[in-house]
Design a protein around this motif. Sequence first.
Motif, PDB file in Angstrom:
ATOM      1  N   GLN A 117       0.865  -1.094  -0.172  1.00 51.01           N
ATOM      2  CA  GLN A 117      -0.115   0.011  -0.010  1.00 51.01           C
ATOM      3  C   GLN A 117       0.783   1.323  -0.124  1.00 51.01           C
ATOM      4  O   GLN A 117       0.665   2.224  -0.817  1.00 51.01           O
ATOM      5  N   LEU A 118       1.925   1.022   0.869  1.00 51.00           N
ATOM      6  CA  LEU A 118       2.933   2.549   0.977  1.00 51.00           C
ATOM      7  C   LEU A 118       3.613   2.499  -0.415  1.00 51.00           C
ATOM      8  O   LEU A 118       3.725   3.674  -0.797  1.00 51.00           O
ATOM      9  N   THR A 119       3.970   1.319  -1.137  1.00 51.87           N
ATOM     10  CA  THR A 119       4.632   1.529  -2.419  1.00 51.87           C
ATOM     11  C   THR A 119       3.592   2.040  -3.471  1.00 51.87           C
ATOM     12  O   THR A 119       4.222   3.186  -4.340  1.00 51.87           O
ATOM     13  N   ASP A 120       2.521   1.656  -3.499  1.00 48.31           N
ATOM     14  CA  ASP A 120       1.303   2.203  -4.426  1.00 48.31           C
ATOM     15  C   ASP A 120       1.385   3.911  -4.179  1.00 48.31           C
ATOM     16  O   ASP A 120       1.431   4.605  -5.364  1.00 48.31           O
ATOM     17  N   TRP A 121       1.407   4.278  -2.972  1.00 47.37           N
ATOM     18  CA  TRP A 121       1.293   5.758  -2.776  1.00 47.37           C
ATOM     19  C   TRP A 121       2.458   6.464  -3.215  1.00 47.37           C
ATOM     20  O   TRP A 121       2.245   7.417  -3.926  1.00 47.37           O
ATOM     21  N   CYS A 122       3.490   5.873  -2.785  1.00 48.70           N
ATOM     22  CA  CYS A 122       4.961   6.509  -3.299  1.00 48.70           C
ATOM     23  C   CYS A 122       4.889   6.591  -4.790  1.00 48.70           C
ATOM     24  O   CYS A 122       5.860   7.354  -5.365  1.00 48.70           O
ATOM     25  N   GLN A 123       4.333   5.646  -5.658  1.00 47.36           N
ATOM     26  CA  GLN A 123       4.617   5.571  -6.991  1.00 47.36           C
ATOM     27  C   GLN A 123       3.523   6.531  -7.769  1.00 47.36           C
ATOM     28  O   GLN A 123       3.606   6.483  -8.955  1.00 47.36           O
ATOM     29  N   SER A 124       2.519   6.992  -6.834  1.00 40.41           N
ATOM     30  CA  SER A 124       1.653   7.591  -7.494  1.00 40.41           C
ATOM     31  C   SER A 124       2.045   9.242  -7.983  1.00 40.41           C
ATOM     32  O   SER A 124       3.146   9.730  -7.619  1.00 40.41           O
ATOM     33  N   VAL A 126       0.887  11.774  -6.930  1.00 38.57           N
ATOM     34  CA  VAL A 126       0.577  12.759  -5.946  1.00 38.57           C
ATOM     35  C   VAL A 126       1.409  12.345  -4.655  1.00 38.57           C
ATOM     36  O   VAL A 126       1.225  12.813  -3.802  1.00 38.57           O
ATOM     37  N   ALA A 127       2.587  11.494  -4.937  1.00 34.34           N
ATOM     38  CA  ALA A 127       3.415  11.081  -3.831  1.00 34.34           C
ATOM     39  C   ALA A 127       4.295  12.191  -3.115  1.00 34.34           C
ATOM     40  O   ALA A 127       4.372  13.250  -3.545  1.00 34.34           O
ATOM     41  N   ASN A 128       4.772  12.033  -2.008  1.00 34.37           N
ATOM     42  CA  ASN A 128       5.472  13.088  -1.120  1.00 34.37           C
ATOM     43  C   ASN A 128       6.954  12.442  -0.870  1.00 34.37           C
ATOM     44  O   ASN A 128       6.996  11.299  -0.719  1.00 34.37           O
ATOM     45  N   GLU A 129       7.815  13.327  -1.129  1.00 29.37           N
ATOM     46  CA  GLU A 129       9.058  12.877  -0.828  1.00 29.37           C
ATOM     47  C   GLU A 129       9.506  12.544   0.525  1.00 29.37           C
ATOM     48  O   GLU A 129      10.377  11.565   0.789  1.00 29.37           O
ATOM     49  N   ARG A 130       8.854  13.192   1.470  1.00 30.44           N
ATOM     50  CA  ARG A 130       9.074  12.526   2.899  1.00 30.44           C
ATOM     51  C   ARG A 130       8.745  11.149   3.116  1.00 30.44           C
ATOM     52  O   ARG A 130       9.257  10.316   3.961  1.00 30.44           O
ATOM     53  N   VAL A 131       7.563  10.875   2.569  1.00 29.44           N
ATOM     54  CA  VAL A 131       6.899   9.626   2.416  1.00 29.44           C
ATOM     55  C   VAL A 131       7.696   8.323   2.033  1.00 29.44           C
ATOM     56  O   VAL A 131       7.970   7.220   2.245  1.00 29.44           O
ATOM     57  N   ARG A 132       8.309   9.209   0.799  1.00 31.31           N
ATOM     58  CA  ARG A 132       9.331   8.244  -0.018  1.00 31.31           C
ATOM     59  C   ARG A 132      10.544   7.915   0.983  1.00 31.31           C
ATOM     60  O   ARG A 132      11.063   6.581   0.781  1.00 31.31           O
ATOM     61  N   ALA A 133      10.887   8.817   1.490  1.00 33.16           N
ATOM     62  CA  ALA A 133      12.183   8.566   2.471  1.00 33.16           C
ATOM     63  C   ALA A 133      11.849   7.238   3.554  1.00 33.16           C
ATOM     64  O   ALA A 133      12.563   6.420   3.858  1.00 33.16           O
ATOM     65  N   ILE A 134      10.692   7.506   4.024  1.00 31.14           N
ATOM     66  CA  ILE A 134      10.108   6.605   5.052  1.00 31.14           C
ATOM     67  C   ILE A 134      10.144   5.021   4.396  1.00 31.14           C
ATOM     68  O   ILE A 134      10.565   4.152   5.058  1.00 31.14           O
TER      69      ILE A 134
END
Length: 626
Positions: A117-124, A126-134
């Motif tokens: 689920q987190l990967t799908d969000w980060c690949q969208s 509308v992703a956020n760079e801070r979330v991608r770092a997590i």
Amino acid sequence: MGLLNDLYDTYNRNSAVVGQRTLQGLKEIELLPIGHGYANMQIEVVVTPNGEFFSAKVVEKKDAATRIPMTEASSSRTSSPVPHPLHDGLKYVAGDYSQYVKEKQKSPTPNELYLQQLTDWCQSSVANERVRAILKYLAQKCLIADLVKEHVLYVEDDELLPKWSTKERGSEHRPEIFSVAPSEQAKVAVRFDVQDPTSSVVQTPVWQDEAVMSSAIAFFTQDSTKKGLDFVTGEYTTLAENHPSNLRYAGDMAKLISANDKQNFTYLGRFKDKDQAATIGYETSQKIHNALKWLIAKQGLTRDGRVYLAWSNELPRVPTPDLSGDELTIELEPDLAQIVTEETTNAPFATKYRRALRGFSANLTTDAKVNVLILDAATPGRLGILYYNSFNAEDYFARLGRWQTASEWSHQYSFVKGQRRPFNGAPSVTDIIYAALGEHASERVLNNYFQTLYACVVEGQRVPWYLCQNLMQRSSRPEIFTSYSQWRKNIEITCSMLKNYYQEGSPVMDENNQDRSYLFGRLLAVAHALENEALWKKEINRGTNAQRYMNAFSAHPEKTWRIIWDNISPYVISLGPASNRYQRKMQEISAKFKVEDFNDQPLSGKYFIGFQSQLNQFYTKKEEEK
């Protein structure tokens, strides 16, 4: 409009304060953004913008409540593994969970669901760079190992230590995590932050970052493919499959909207499936439930799980129906709380109310509304609407005024900062139910009485006779009260409710009232005052014969009056000339009786009104003489 429309309108009108935490008394409240909720976090992990571990710490209990993004499914999850998007329990966020906790997990595991689920969000888009770092850090699957190295979590024989035994290990070096963990280390929840250790600028924590919040809302609201008609707004939009819980308090599983019963006849027999009954948009559902949570936390009154709420979208604050006359005028004009004078305390309620409402009504518009709501859960999973009505604001305040005037009595028991503050008006609903039922009545019974009176205020109904009966029964037994002042308070509240029921009566003596119950009450008051003065002069602290025989007097007034008179005769002699005024008053009252009325028939509740009115006359004269 109905309740759902009013709550939806409330959210939209207060959109400017969405996501802002404000202090309400000792607690912080917040109108939550769409797709967000609060959860308690026990560990905080900080990673770098490159996705590397930086630090970790145990979160103190006072800081544990954290706003986190939630999906439609995770906001109402039960035992099935449904991950939150970012901050979550250890079994979801830790890829090395199975190495340290020996428990069976079905495939896909909670961590696999979480990472997907987190990967799908980060690949969208509308992703956020801070979330991608997590995500980059968590993909390394070494969270528990890092927490053990940081001495945040503790292991024994390569497994997380479930609990800290003070008998075996002592309490002197007990790790902090065992003081905040809900049950054991494996059950803790983790929140994440991203900070640059090379920069002197400390960024807003991730869970308070509006950019992260907006990214989560944008991604998780676009994910649903189920479209249909929103019965609240009338728009064709993304529909809600599940509706939020946790409305009244954290951990509250009762839902306002639910249709998951496919076996019984919740909707079967009328509809083929739940969507034929009603459908609500996801965004609409979120706004409705978040507005209700906010209102309950901000200004709701909760008694044993039952919620009483009054609010308006046009007014900054709304006095609730349960207030006493003094509390109501202070709510409308707060400066009155600092003024304790004869003019403000003993003035007729209508005079004070008009003055207080004059300034408050400047905020009223012709279309201003006040909504009144009562909620309770009949079962752990269902929240029922016990009462809901919407009033024009002017009509609402007129109803409050009519209740106060219909129940107006002189109350001497109120204190402000140690100084007695008498007031005219109705007692508070809380004081009424405790006067009728006592301090040790069950919360269920107290709640039912509270709801009945709440409705009496806003609907303009007379109080029920059974309430008056309870009040009279308790007030007729002075021996059950711990002090004279408590008994007098109960008498005053009883008179207030009897006045409401009979629609007549006054704390001021009515010399022309020839009702036999009223006159018998006056006679009893004179006997009480006479003996009370004699006992005071002898410095004897005990109840009077009038108090002792009050219950019997109400049932057999003529017979009991003879007993009382015989018992107080010695006090008439001991007072000497000081008893003359009491004897004259008795003769005066006796002369008002019709011959056929002086009998042994039971008295009506009006005898309380006569009793207290006569006492008020005596006390007022004493104050004037001083």
